[in-house]
Enzyme design. Structure first.
Site, PDB file in Angstrom:
ATOM      1  N   SER A   1       0.727  -1.267  -0.033  1.00 48.95           N
ATOM      2  CA  SER A   1      -0.079  -0.073   0.166  1.00 48.95           C
ATOM      3  C   SER A   1       0.785   1.312  -0.071  1.00 48.95           C
ATOM      4  O   SER A   1       0.190   2.262  -0.186  1.00 48.95           O
ATOM      5  CB  SER A   1      -1.037  -0.009   1.334  1.00 48.95           C
ATOM      6  OG  SER A   1      -0.352   0.077   2.479  1.00 48.95           O
TER       7      SER A   1
ATOM      8  N   LYS B   1       1.053   4.706   7.029  1.00 44.39           N
ATOM      9  CA  LYS B   1       0.597   5.457   5.889  1.00 44.39           C
ATOM     10  C   LYS B   1       1.208   6.804   5.918  1.00 44.39           C
ATOM     11  O   LYS B   1       1.963   7.145   6.828  1.00 44.39           O
ATOM     12  CB  LYS B   1      -0.978   5.721   6.104  1.00 44.39           C
ATOM     13  CG  LYS B   1      -1.737   4.172   6.291  1.00 44.39           C
ATOM     14  CD  LYS B   1      -1.768   3.507   4.877  1.00 44.39           C
ATOM     15  CE  LYS B   1      -2.842   2.438   4.994  1.00 44.39           C
ATOM     16  NZ  LYS B   1      -2.656   1.379   3.764  1.00 44.39           N
TER      17      LYS B   1
END
Length: 289
Positions: free
Chosen positions: A104, A174
């Protein structure tokens, strides 16, 4: 005759002289033996063959026995214990290693990369800033349905003390896009905007668009509450981030208190070593309100 008498006397005198010489030699030999058995410091010298100083003597003039050095094998458990304590303290308060579990964050981070996370600055009240890559605890079922690692006992122990990357299945990584007070929005395929300013995002995975043109959360406009952050993966079309968790407990936001720290270095593999700086796009004028 006079000569003979004198000669006889001389012979007798010679024997007597030799006798006295022999007798005088006996005490000398006895003296040598005695000096080797004299009491006090002389006795110590005779027994050891070494010169004894006052520093080598204990109370009462007795010779002090030097201490034997501690065996390495006796010291080894102590050294290991100290190393484990230091490793645990470093992991708890300073830096911790994490393993990247997914794609991701491509291409910034690849699956299997090891990163070092700064855990010190949050202790001094520092909060996440836009553009930083952060590790945080799952704020509420973001990892639902994701496979979880199954480490063995040794891996769990080494991870606990910080000698191996964390195998905690409830951590995510993230990039921070918005902080408390920001308005973050994206229409169509982009660009992504923060407080009305479009972001130039060279870190987005090649071939991806800054936003996803779908009805699942790829198009959005949100106001980030104080004490929260809005996060997105760099691989925009392959990241279940704040956009796709707006139906969860915090509506896609991550509480600052759940942030473990900022990822500062890619430590492994060696050929991918490098720092993780904040991109220049987050320094543009007018971004702060």
């Amino acid at each position: 005759m006079g000569d003979v008498a004198v000669g006889a006397r001389s012979g007798h005198d010679g024997e007597e002289h030799r006798g006295r010489t022999a007798e005088s030699a006996v005490p000398a030999a006895d003296s040598a033996v005695t000096s080797g058995s004299d009491s006090g410091a002389a006795e110590g010298d005779g027994m050891t063959g070494e010169h004894t100083t006052a520093e080598d003597q204990g109370p009462g003039g007795r010779t002090r026995t030097p201490k034997k050095p501690r065996s390495f094998w006796k010291e080894l458990p102590i050294l290991i214990g100290i190393a484990l304590v230091l490793a645990l303290l470093i992991k708890t308060f300073l830096v911790q290693a994490f393993s990247i579990p997914s794609d991701s964050m491509q291409n910034t981070l690849q699956q299997g990369d090891r990163v070092l996370v700064d855990k010190l600055t949050p202790w001094f009240g520092s909060e996440p800033e836009r553009g930083e890559v952060v590790v945080f605890h799952d704020p509420g079922n973001w990892l639902r349905g994701e496979p979880t690692p199954d480490p063995n006992a040794l891996q769990t122990f080494l991870s606990w003390i910080g000698l191996m990357p964390s195998v905690e299945e409830k951590d995510l990584i993230k990039r921070v896009i918005g902080v408390g007070g920001d308005t973050v929005e994206c229409n169509g395929t982009g660009p992504l905007k923060v407080n009305g300013k479009a972001l130039n995002e060279p870190y987005v995975f090649p071939g991806n668009t800054p936003c996803s043109n779908d009805d699942q959360g790829g198009r959005f406009k949100v106001k980030v509450p104080q004490g929260y952050i809005w996060v997105m993966g760099d691989h925009r079309q392959n990241s279940r981030d704040s956009r796709y968790n707006q139906g969860e407990k915090y509506h896609g936001m991550v509480p600052v208190k759940e942030v473990v720290g900022r990822a500062i270095v890619k430590a492994w593999p060696i050929d991918r070593w490098g720092t993780l700086p904040v991109p220049d796009t987050f320094d543009q004028d007018g971004l702060n309100r």
